[in-house]
Design an enzyme around this catalytic site. Structure first.
Site, PDB file in Angstrom:
ATOM      1  CB  THR A 226      47.335  36.102  38.456  1.00 32.91           C
ATOM      2  OG1 THR A 226      46.058  36.234  39.026  1.00 32.91           O
ATOM      3  CG2 THR A 226      47.500  34.693  37.922  1.00 32.91           C
ATOM      4  NE  ARG A 254      36.635  35.851  41.813  1.00 35.89           N
ATOM      5  CZ  ARG A 254      37.789  36.086  41.199  1.00 35.89           C
ATOM      6  NH1 ARG A 254      38.908  35.576  41.655  1.00 35.89           N
ATOM      7  NH2 ARG A 254      37.834  36.823  40.125  1.00 35.89           N
ATOM      8  CB  VAL A 255      36.760  29.590  41.475  1.00 31.29           C
ATOM      9  CG1 VAL A 255      37.832  29.166  40.484  1.00 31.29           C
ATOM     10  CG2 VAL A 255      36.815  28.711  42.714  1.00 31.29           C
ATOM     11  N   GLY A 256      38.093  32.450  40.258  1.00 32.80           N
ATOM     12  CA  GLY A 256      38.189  33.281  39.053  1.00 32.80           C
ATOM     13  C   GLY A 256      38.607  32.456  37.854  1.00 32.80           C
ATOM     14  CG  ASP A 257      41.017  34.516  35.041  1.00 38.29           C
ATOM     15  OD1 ASP A 257      41.198  34.733  36.257  1.00 38.29           O
ATOM     16  OD2 ASP A 257      41.630  35.120  34.143  1.00 38.29           O
ATOM     17  CB  THR A 277      47.221  38.770  35.238  1.00 36.05           C
ATOM     18  OG1 THR A 277      47.624  39.775  34.308  1.00 36.05           O
ATOM     19  CG2 THR A 277      48.352  37.773  35.402  1.00 36.05           C
ATOM     20  N   GLY A 278      44.305  39.600  35.678  1.00 34.54           N
ATOM     21  CA  GLY A 278      43.285  40.641  35.612  1.00 34.54           C
ATOM     22  C   GLY A 278      41.915  40.119  35.996  1.00 34.54           C
TER      23      GLY A 278
END
Ligand code: ASP
Length: 377
Positions: A226, A254-257, A277-278
């Site tokens: 990211t 899928r949605v991340g942070d 990130t991560g």
């Protein structure tokens, strides 16, 4: 201690002021205006831009990296968020960064789905998009959501329809030859025909991905990957932006942070900004960027606030599949933390780096790591 920019600017304006008497009418006003220019105003914060390390790696064929471009615009008094987004656009458009924008690693079905959000500190406005397909620069669409709607987050088809109506070019496929080749390799390794039970399938997918990282096919920073970029100008205006193609080979949808305000990014103009990130799932559980800004509001320094968020992530990581042989998280998470006064820190679960640009120029600095060694050890 005054910053080199402060000193240089003082010299410049001081010299100019000395010469005013000999100059044509109107020059004095111009000199005064220059002295009051936000980029060189005395007593304000030291302008700085920070980002994940890819913010000082990719140039998309140009001459400047993200942090250098953003800093350059910011000290010329460009709106801070505009400067940051122009910076991350370089990374989004660069086909060589396979964690962001065009050429980002696709989802499990081979489709590049992008997430982004941004926050404007002084205006107290925010916008985001998730699962956006076909637009190379999701950060610009996130800004359009902020500018043109009453909403904070548009997703999927709705986000794409919005982008099209706002005049963005929508492409059929954002894969590059490189990202498609890696996806095919992953598919082959996972053997989709078996459609194992969800746990086994997820494990197989994770194992195949990690194997590809170990073999050097995927940059370890890009399995998750990211760009987050935050900046403060000399007027103390703080903004931030985060943009990503998300987790490689994710389940479609899928949605991340990254596009979630409070998780992938949080900005409070009076306090500062934090972004990440991560492993997004780990961050989402505790809304770490919001937490970090709140901890700074209560007096913590950027580094201490970031480290506390990492400790909370560790405390919330109890599932065996997420722990390494030492019983510690087997994934990376990093935070890029910027105080409204310009103090900054990069912190990470394990050793990593981050990008900075201030009056000393763009450079890469080590993050403060919570644990020694590597995630997989
Ligand atoms: N945080 C992003 C996500 O979980 C990916 C990353 O930064 O590596 O989608």
């Amino acid at each position: 201690m005054s910053s080199p920019i402060g000193r240089r600017s003082f010299l410049k304006t001081g010299l100019a002021a000395g010469a005013v008497a000999a100059l044509p009418a109107g020059t004095e006003r111009a000199v005064q205006a220059a002295a009051q220019a936000p980029a060189i105003r005395k007593g304000g914060p030291r302008p700085v831009v920070i980002a994940s390390a890819n913010g000082h790696r990719f140039k998309n064929g140009g001459t400047l990296t993200c942090v250098a471009q953003a800093f350059d615009l910011m000290v010329k008094d460009t709106d801070v968020l505009h400067a940051l987004i122009t910076g991350v656009n370089i990374v989004e458009l660069d086909p060589e960064d396979d964690s962001v924008g065009y050429g980002g690693l696709p989802n499990a079905e081979g489709v590049v789905q992008l997430d982004s959000c941004c926050m404007h500190g002084p205006r107290k406005r925010a916008g985001g998009v998730a699962c956006l397909e076909g637009v190379r620069t999701p950060s610009k669409v996130a800004r359009a959501v902020m500018q043109h709607t009453d909403h904070h987050l548009l997703v999927g088809q709705g986000a794409q329809d919005f982008a099209r109506r706002m005049g963005f070019t929508v492409e059929v496929d954002l894969n590059t030859e490189h990202s498609r080749k890696l996806w095919l390799e992953w598919k082959r390794r996972v053997d989709p025909e078996h459609w194992l039970d969800p746990d086994k399938r997820a494990d197989a997918g994770f194992r195949a991905g990690m194997e590809m990282v170990r073999e050097g096919l995927i940059d370890s920073e890009h399995y998750y990957g990211t760009i987050n970029c935050n900046g403060v100008n000399a007027k103390g205006e703080v903004c931030g932006v985060t943009t990503t193609s998300g987790l490689a080979w994710k389940i479609p949808g899928r949605v991340g942070d990254s596009p979630i305000l409070g998780a992938g990014l949080y900005v409070d103009n009076a306090v500062g900004a934090a972004g990440s990130t991560g492993r997004g799932e780990a961050n989402l559980y505790g809304l770490s960027s919001f937490l970090i800004v709140e901890l700074m509001r209560r007096g913590m320094k950027p580094k201490d606030a970031g480290m506390e968020a990492l400790r909370r992530i560790q405390a919330a990581t109890v599932e065996k599949r997420l722990l390494n042989a030492r019983g510690l998280p087997n994934f990376g998470v990093s935070f890029y933390v910027l105080g409204a006064d310009g103090e900054h820190a990069g912190v990470s679960m394990y050793a990593s780096t981050y990008a900075v640009c201030d009056e000393q120029g763009p450079r890469i600095l080590p993050t403060e790591a919570l644990f020694p060694g590597k995630a997989g050890e």
